[in-house]
Motif scaffolding. Sequence first.
Motif, mmCIF file in Angstrom:
data_model
loop_
_atom_site.group_PDB
_atom_site.id
_atom_site.type_symbol
_atom_site.label_atom_id
_atom_site.label_comp_id
_atom_site.label_asym_id
_atom_site.label_seq_id
_atom_site.Cartn_x
_atom_site.Cartn_y
_atom_site.Cartn_z
ATOM 1 N N PHE A 127 0.841 -1.195 0.000
ATOM 2 C CA PHE A 127 0.000 0.000 0.000
ATOM 3 C C PHE A 127 0.882 1.253 0.000
ATOM 4 C CE2 PHE A 127 -2.352 -3.431 1.914
ATOM 5 C CZ PHE A 127 -3.617 -3.314 1.368
ATOM 6 N N TYR A 128 0.362 2.308 -0.646
ATOM 7 C CA TYR A 128 1.061 3.587 -0.739
ATOM 8 C C TYR A 128 0.056 4.666 -0.356
ATOM 9 C CZ TYR A 128 4.091 0.585 -3.470
ATOM 10 O OH TYR A 128 4.890 -0.462 -3.866
ATOM 11 N N GLY A 129 0.378 5.439 0.684
ATOM 12 C CA GLY A 129 -0.573 6.414 1.201
ATOM 13 C C GLY A 129 -0.075 7.844 1.096
ATOM 14 N N TYR A 130 -1.018 8.749 0.836
ATOM 15 C CA TYR A 130 -0.725 10.180 0.790
ATOM 16 C C TYR A 130 -1.751 10.900 1.645
ATOM 17 C CZ TYR A 130 2.246 9.010 -3.164
ATOM 18 O OH TYR A 130 3.223 8.455 -3.962
ATOM 19 N N LEU A 131 -1.278 11.549 2.699
ATOM 20 C CA LEU A 131 -2.132 12.339 3.572
ATOM 21 C C LEU A 131 -1.841 13.798 3.268
ATOM 22 C CD1 LEU A 131 -4.190 12.309 5.884
ATOM 23 C CD2 LEU A 131 -2.269 12.240 7.489
ATOM 24 N N ILE A 132 -2.818 14.492 2.705
ATOM 25 C CA ILE A 132 -2.596 15.829 2.155
ATOM 26 C C ILE A 132 -3.451 16.853 2.897
ATOM 27 C CG2 ILE A 132 -2.656 17.243 0.061
ATOM 28 C CD1 ILE A 132 -2.532 14.616 -1.551
ATOM 29 N N GLY A 133 -2.812 17.874 3.419
ATOM 30 C CA GLY A 133 -3.486 18.979 4.096
ATOM 31 C C GLY A 133 -2.621 20.219 3.969
ATOM 32 N N GLU A 134 -2.850 21.208 4.810
ATOM 33 C CA GLU A 134 -1.999 22.395 4.797
ATOM 34 C C GLU A 134 -1.404 22.671 6.168
ATOM 35 O OE1 GLU A 134 0.170 25.277 2.999
ATOM 36 O OE2 GLU A 134 -1.099 23.763 2.058
ATOM 37 N N LYS A 135 -2.133 22.246 7.213
ATOM 38 C CA LYS A 135 -1.674 22.489 8.579
ATOM 39 C C LYS A 135 -0.762 21.336 8.996
ATOM 40 C CE LYS A 135 -3.689 24.432 12.792
ATOM 41 N NZ LYS A 135 -4.966 24.664 13.519
ATOM 42 N N VAL A 136 0.495 21.419 8.549
ATOM 43 C CA VAL A 136 1.472 20.353 8.795
ATOM 44 C C VAL A 136 2.675 20.959 9.503
ATOM 45 C CG1 VAL A 136 2.995 18.631 7.770
ATOM 46 C CG2 VAL A 136 0.753 19.067 6.739
ATOM 47 N N ASP A 137 2.954 20.474 10.691
ATOM 48 C CA ASP A 137 4.170 20.844 11.398
ATOM 49 C C ASP A 137 5.027 19.593 11.515
ATOM 50 O OD1 ASP A 137 5.843 20.908 13.999
ATOM 51 O OD2 ASP A 137 5.343 23.010 13.674
ATOM 52 N N PRO A 138 6.225 19.583 10.890
ATOM 53 C CA PRO A 138 7.040 18.370 10.886
ATOM 54 C C PRO A 138 7.320 17.803 12.273
ATOM 55 C CG PRO A 138 7.909 19.958 9.325
ATOM 56 C CD PRO A 138 6.835 20.664 10.096
ATOM 57 N N ASN A 139 7.609 18.676 13.242
ATOM 58 C CA ASN A 139 7.883 18.195 14.592
ATOM 59 C C ASN A 139 6.649 17.575 15.224
ATOM 60 O OD1 ASN A 139 10.594 18.970 14.573
ATOM 61 N ND2 ASN A 139 10.110 21.046 15.276
ATOM 62 N N ASP A 140 5.496 18.139 14.922
ATOM 63 C CA ASP A 140 4.256 17.592 15.467
ATOM 64 C C ASP A 140 3.958 16.225 14.855
ATOM 65 O OD1 ASP A 140 1.963 18.044 17.220
ATOM 66 O OD2 ASP A 140 0.781 18.040 15.378
ATOM 67 N N VAL A 141 4.196 16.104 13.541
ATOM 68 C CA VAL A 141 4.011 14.804 12.889
ATOM 69 C C VAL A 141 4.908 13.757 13.536
ATOM 70 C CG1 VAL A 141 4.342 13.511 10.741
ATOM 71 C CG2 VAL A 141 3.281 15.780 10.671
ATOM 72 N N ARG A 142 6.185 14.100 13.761
ATOM 73 C CA ARG A 142 7.122 13.147 14.341
ATOM 74 C C ARG A 142 6.841 12.892 15.818
ATOM 75 N NH1 ARG A 142 12.517 13.110 14.230
ATOM 76 N NH2 ARG A 142 12.421 10.924 13.580
ATOM 77 N N ALA A 143 6.185 13.840 16.475
ATOM 78 C CA ALA A 143 5.778 13.609 17.858
ATOM 79 C C ALA A 143 4.701 12.534 17.929
ATOM 80 C CB ALA A 143 5.275 14.906 18.483
ATOM 81 N N TYR A 144 3.844 12.495 16.913
ATOM 82 C CA TYR A 144 2.818 11.458 16.837
ATOM 83 C C TYR A 144 3.412 10.135 16.354
ATOM 84 C CZ TYR A 144 -1.322 14.394 17.632
ATOM 85 O OH TYR A 144 -2.296 15.195 18.182
#
Length: 206
Positions: A127-144
């Motif tokens: 599977f290949y996934g793309y999650l697309i938005g505008e409110k993206v904070d790299p540190n917040d993504v990596r915190a999750y």
Amino acid sequence: NIDEKLLHNLIFQQSSKNPDQSDLWLVNEDYIYFKGTSEKKLFDISLNNEKILKENLTPEEERFRLSLGEDRFQKKPDILLFPDEQKCIIIEFKNPDKNVSEHLNQINHYATLILNLSKPEFKFNAFYGYLIGEKVDPNDVRAYDAEFKHAYHFDYLFRSNKTIAGMFGQADGSLYTEVIKYSTLLKRAKKRNDIFIQKIMNNNTI
């Protein structure tokens, strides 16, 4: 007032099953050539005129389908594409004012349903996934999820592999995922167009 629905329709019209008439090239140039569908319930999605999900489930599969008061066959991925045997691309759009980090597991969940409840002849396991938005904070993504890494080019994150749990005797699958902004899609598209125009201009000066 740009919202998720408008952006979804700009890239791939909801309820459509014609990727070749879409602007999915914004995500990847090859995606317009694949079979697929937009905004359709999982149970109604077909590939080569055959529904991808099982129509007769075992008691254990049926309990999972309906557990916790849900009917998981009624879930509606934004976009599903089928590039080749055993492969499935899942694209999810988020409203520009939504924190994308809070939705990192959504694609995993769709991949799990397709892996375990699809008909065996499709053999989906990659599977290949793309999650697309505008409110993206790299540190917040990596915190999750610290498995996401920064890409070297452009402004997005990727997770090279996530194990998708196999159930009911099904082997585990794998998922590659990108988290990317709408504005980054635009930047990438402009860059591709600039390169194309530059090549044309150089050819004209020879």
